[in-house]
Write a protein that holds these residues in place. Structure first.
Motif, PDB file in Angstrom:
ATOM      1  N   GLN A 205     -10.609  -2.206   4.106  1.00 38.54           N
ATOM      2  CA  GLN A 205     -11.396  -1.248   4.877  1.00 38.54           C
ATOM      3  C   GLN A 205     -11.988  -1.887   6.131  1.00 38.54           C
ATOM      4  OE1 GLN A 205     -15.253  -0.176   2.919  1.00 38.54           O
ATOM      5  NE2 GLN A 205     -14.533  -1.543   1.293  1.00 38.54           N
ATOM      6  N   TYR A 206     -12.296  -3.193   6.054  1.00 38.03           N
ATOM      7  CA  TYR A 206     -12.882  -3.872   7.208  1.00 38.03           C
ATOM      8  C   TYR A 206     -11.827  -4.178   8.268  1.00 38.03           C
ATOM      9  CZ  TYR A 206     -16.738  -4.188   3.989  1.00 38.03           C
ATOM     10  OH  TYR A 206     -17.739  -3.855   3.111  1.00 38.03           O
ATOM     11  N   TYR A 207     -10.608  -4.465   7.824  1.00 33.42           N
ATOM     12  CA  TYR A 207      -9.520  -4.640   8.781  1.00 33.42           C
ATOM     13  C   TYR A 207      -9.193  -3.311   9.465  1.00 33.42           C
ATOM     14  CZ  TYR A 207      -8.569  -9.439   7.357  1.00 33.42           C
ATOM     15  OH  TYR A 207      -8.676 -10.787   7.138  1.00 33.42           O
ATOM     16  N   LEU A 208      -9.317  -2.224   8.723  1.00 35.86           N
ATOM     17  CA  LEU A 208      -9.097  -0.902   9.323  1.00 35.86           C
ATOM     18  C   LEU A 208     -10.152  -0.609  10.383  1.00 35.86           C
ATOM     19  CD1 LEU A 208      -8.124   1.242   6.192  1.00 35.86           C
ATOM     20  CD2 LEU A 208      -6.669   0.705   8.135  1.00 35.86           C
ATOM     21  N   LYS A 209     -11.398  -0.967  10.093  1.00 40.94           N
ATOM     22  CA  LYS A 209     -12.464  -0.755  11.078  1.00 40.94           C
ATOM     23  C   LYS A 209     -12.209  -1.569  12.342  1.00 40.94           C
ATOM     24  CE  LYS A 209     -16.387   0.716   8.247  1.00 40.94           C
ATOM     25  NZ  LYS A 209     -16.652   1.928   9.049  1.00 40.94           N
ATOM     26  N   ASP A 210     -11.751  -2.817  12.169  1.00 44.37           N
ATOM     27  CA  ASP A 210     -11.429  -3.647  13.325  1.00 44.37           C
ATOM     28  C   ASP A 210     -10.298  -3.043  14.148  1.00 44.37           C
ATOM     29  OD1 ASP A 210     -13.357  -5.521  12.820  1.00 44.37           O
ATOM     30  OD2 ASP A 210     -12.014  -6.928  11.794  1.00 44.37           O
ATOM     31  N   ALA A 211      -9.408  -2.314  13.468  1.00 41.83           N
ATOM     32  CA  ALA A 211      -8.285  -1.681  14.163  1.00 41.83           C
ATOM     33  C   ALA A 211      -8.683  -0.340  14.785  1.00 41.83           C
ATOM     34  CB  ALA A 211      -7.118  -1.484  13.205  1.00 41.83           C
ATOM     35  N   GLY A 212      -9.936   0.083  14.562  1.00 40.02           N
ATOM     36  CA  GLY A 212     -10.415   1.318  15.177  1.00 40.02           C
ATOM     37  C   GLY A 212     -10.312   2.548  14.307  1.00 40.02           C
TER      38      GLY A 212
ATOM     39  N   ILE B  89       0.839  -1.197   0.000  1.00 42.02           N
ATOM     40  CA  ILE B  89       0.000   0.000   0.000  1.00 42.02           C
ATOM     41  C   ILE B  89       0.875   1.249   0.000  1.00 42.02           C
ATOM     42  CG2 ILE B  89      -1.828  -1.202   1.275  1.00 42.02           C
ATOM     43  CD1 ILE B  89      -1.168   0.471   3.677  1.00 42.02           C
ATOM     44  N   GLN B  90       0.298   2.307  -0.477  1.00 40.24           N
ATOM     45  CA  GLN B  90       0.977   3.599  -0.549  1.00 40.24           C
ATOM     46  C   GLN B  90      -0.012   4.667  -0.135  1.00 40.24           C
ATOM     47  OE1 GLN B  90       2.558   4.515  -4.403  1.00 40.24           O
ATOM     48  NE2 GLN B  90       2.984   6.653  -3.901  1.00 40.24           N
TER      49      GLN B  90
ATOM     50  N   ALA C 209      -3.783  -3.108  11.015  1.00 40.31           N
ATOM     51  CA  ALA C 209      -4.707  -3.579   9.978  1.00 40.31           C
ATOM     52  C   ALA C 209      -3.944  -4.270   8.853  1.00 40.31           C
ATOM     53  CB  ALA C 209      -5.517  -2.401   9.435  1.00 40.31           C
ATOM     54  N   CYS C 210      -2.796  -3.710   8.462  1.00 33.39           N
ATOM     55  CA  CYS C 210      -1.979  -4.313   7.407  1.00 33.39           C
ATOM     56  C   CYS C 210      -1.498  -5.699   7.813  1.00 33.39           C
ATOM     57  CB  CYS C 210      -0.775  -3.424   7.105  1.00 33.39           C
ATOM     58  SG  CYS C 210      -1.143  -1.921   6.182  1.00 33.39           S
ATOM     59  N   GLU C 211      -1.058  -5.820   9.063  1.00 32.60           N
ATOM     60  CA  GLU C 211      -0.557  -7.104   9.547  1.00 32.60           C
ATOM     61  C   GLU C 211      -1.639  -8.177   9.505  1.00 32.60           C
ATOM     62  OE1 GLU C 211       1.600  -9.015  13.537  1.00 32.60           O
ATOM     63  OE2 GLU C 211       1.023  -6.888  13.492  1.00 32.60           O
ATOM     64  N   GLU C 212      -2.853  -7.809   9.957  1.00 32.73           N
ATOM     65  CA  GLU C 212      -3.955  -8.772   9.966  1.00 32.73           C
ATOM     66  C   GLU C 212      -4.399  -9.122   8.543  1.00 32.73           C
ATOM     67  OE1 GLU C 212      -5.106 -10.393  12.616  1.00 32.73           O
ATOM     68  OE2 GLU C 212      -3.475  -9.370  13.677  1.00 32.73           O
ATOM     69  N   MET C 213      -4.400  -8.119   7.666  1.00 35.75           N
ATOM     70  CA  MET C 213      -4.771  -8.354   6.264  1.00 35.75           C
ATOM     71  C   MET C 213      -3.792  -9.351   5.626  1.00 35.75           C
ATOM     72  SD  MET C 213      -6.878  -7.122   3.744  1.00 35.75           S
ATOM     73  CE  MET C 213      -6.911  -6.950   1.944  1.00 35.75           C
ATOM     74  N   GLN C 214      -2.522  -9.177   5.931  1.00 33.08           N
ATOM     75  CA  GLN C 214      -1.518 -10.059   5.356  1.00 33.08           C
ATOM     76  C   GLN C 214      -1.605 -11.459   5.965  1.00 33.08           C
ATOM     77  OE1 GLN C 214       2.113  -8.524   3.624  1.00 33.08           O
ATOM     78  NE2 GLN C 214       3.240  -9.504   5.290  1.00 33.08           N
ATOM     79  N   LYS C 215      -1.853 -11.537   7.270  1.00 32.31           N
ATOM     80  CA  LYS C 215      -1.998 -12.825   7.925  1.00 32.31           C
ATOM     81  C   LYS C 215      -3.171 -13.614   7.345  1.00 32.31           C
ATOM     82  CE  LYS C 215      -0.045 -11.920  12.520  1.00 32.31           C
ATOM     83  NZ  LYS C 215      -0.381 -11.778  13.962  1.00 32.31           N
TER      84      LYS C 215
ATOM     85  N   LEU D   1      -1.032   5.764  12.574  1.00 35.29           N
ATOM     86  CA  LEU D   1      -0.046   4.911  11.918  1.00 35.29           C
ATOM     87  C   LEU D   1       0.007   3.538  12.580  1.00 35.29           C
ATOM     88  CD1 LEU D   1       2.230   4.376   9.946  1.00 35.29           C
ATOM     89  CD2 LEU D   1       3.797   5.527  11.533  1.00 35.29           C
ATOM     90  N   GLU D   2      -0.048   3.509  13.902  1.00 38.52           N
ATOM     91  CA  GLU D   2      -0.023   2.248  14.637  1.00 38.52           C
ATOM     92  C   GLU D   2      -1.208   1.370  14.242  1.00 38.52           C
ATOM     93  OE1 GLU D   2      -0.292   0.676  19.278  1.00 38.52           O
ATOM     94  OE2 GLU D   2       0.008   2.805  18.842  1.00 38.52           O
ATOM     95  N   ARG D   3      -2.379   1.985  14.097  1.00 34.42           N
ATOM     96  CA  ARG D   3      -3.578   1.218  13.753  1.00 34.42           C
ATOM     97  C   ARG D   3      -3.553   0.775  12.289  1.00 34.42           C
ATOM     98  NH1 ARG D   3      -8.526   3.858  17.300  1.00 34.42           N
ATOM     99  NH2 ARG D   3      -7.359   3.943  19.264  1.00 34.42           N
TER     100      ARG D   3
END
Length: 269
Positions: free
Chosen positions: A193-200, A169-170, A232-238, A226-228
């Motif tokens: 977008q849904y992983y972002l929502k889960d991350a708050g 992502i960029q 979200a990126c980590e969970e999306m990749q997992k 940035l932390e969130r």
């Protein structure tokens, strides 16, 4: 899209010299010209949809020459005696404390604001000089007046996500309006977008295609976001949604969409 108001509404293209010619030629018939400065993102087109977001075939930021176009439009309207109205329901206070007027260093005659002024509550406000906001024309009593009365640190984030973490992502921004772009094609980017929502992270109505910052944000606010984002990126990749595809995604998508259109034309199920 440029809207010219008279007894009816006429829509003309942005950054088109013909629009300026019409204003000059029909100035006596035109009550006002209204323009939405956000159109600089997708000039004379509809906003990006999920289909466009999945293919990453979009851009973020103003069309080159748009600032000069607004200045030219303002000059033509002033010379013709036509009221220039800025629709800043979206852009007001997000681009600059003076909205698009400040961002482009151009002055409109009337500015329309939306729920930003009410902290998200449903509200609409028209701002303008007294002679335009008055119900009647002081010079002609019988005439009724119907014209209605940050980012530098943000842009460095992508280095953390792309170089250090390897996420596809960029991040890119235009004043306080920002977007998430995908460096690799993929079918499942819309899931982010849904992983972002889960991350708050609460998103706007177009998913990760267009997001908003407050101009009052400080470094601590950006660090928390940035932390969130990284979470979200980590969970999306997992979840396996960013696995490198075996097939050529662009070709596969083209074949699927083309096949569906062909069946639709032939009336096949």
């Amino acid at each position: 899209m440029l809207t010219i108001a008279k007894l009816s509404l006429l829509a003309w293209q942005d950054m088109n010299e013909l629009s300026l010619t019409v204003i000059k030629a029909r100035a006596s018939e035109i009550a006002a010209v209204m323009i939405n400065p956000l159109q600089c993102f997708h000039l004379n087109q509809s906003p990006p949809s999920d289909v466009v977001l999945s293919s990453n075939n979009r851009k973020v930021g103003p069309t080159p020459g748009y600032k000069e176009w607004l200045h030219k439009l303002a000059d033509v309207c002033k010379t013709a005696g036509v009221v220039l109205v800025f629709d800043e329901v979206y852009t007001g206070f997000r681009l600059h404390p003076r909205g698009a007027q400040g961002a482009y260093d151009v002055k409109a005659d009337i500015v329309v604001y939306g729920k930003t002024l009410g902290g998200g509550l449903p509200i609409g406000v028209c701002c303008g000089p007294k002679h335009l906001m008055a119900r009647g024309d002081v010079k002609k009593a019988a005439r009724v007046n119907y014209v209605m009365a940050s980012m530098n640190a943000f842009l460095k984030w992508q280095d953390i996500m792309r170089r250090e973490k390897g996420y596809p992502i960029q991040l890119t921004s235009w004043y306080s309006v920002w977007s998430i772009l995908y460096s690799n094609p993929g079918r499942y980017h819309w899931l982010f977008q849904y992983y972002l929502k889960d991350a708050g992270v609460n998103l706007s109505w177009v998913g990760s295609g267009r997001l908003l910052f407050s101009l009052e944000w400080q470094k601590a606010d950006y660090d928390r976001l940035l932390e969130r984002l990284l979470t979200a990126c980590e969970e999306m990749q997992k979840g396996g949604w960013w696995e490198t595809p075996v097939a050529n995604i662009k070709s596969k998508l083209g074949m699927e969409i083309g096949g569906a259109l062909f069946k639709n034309i032939l009336g096949l199920s």
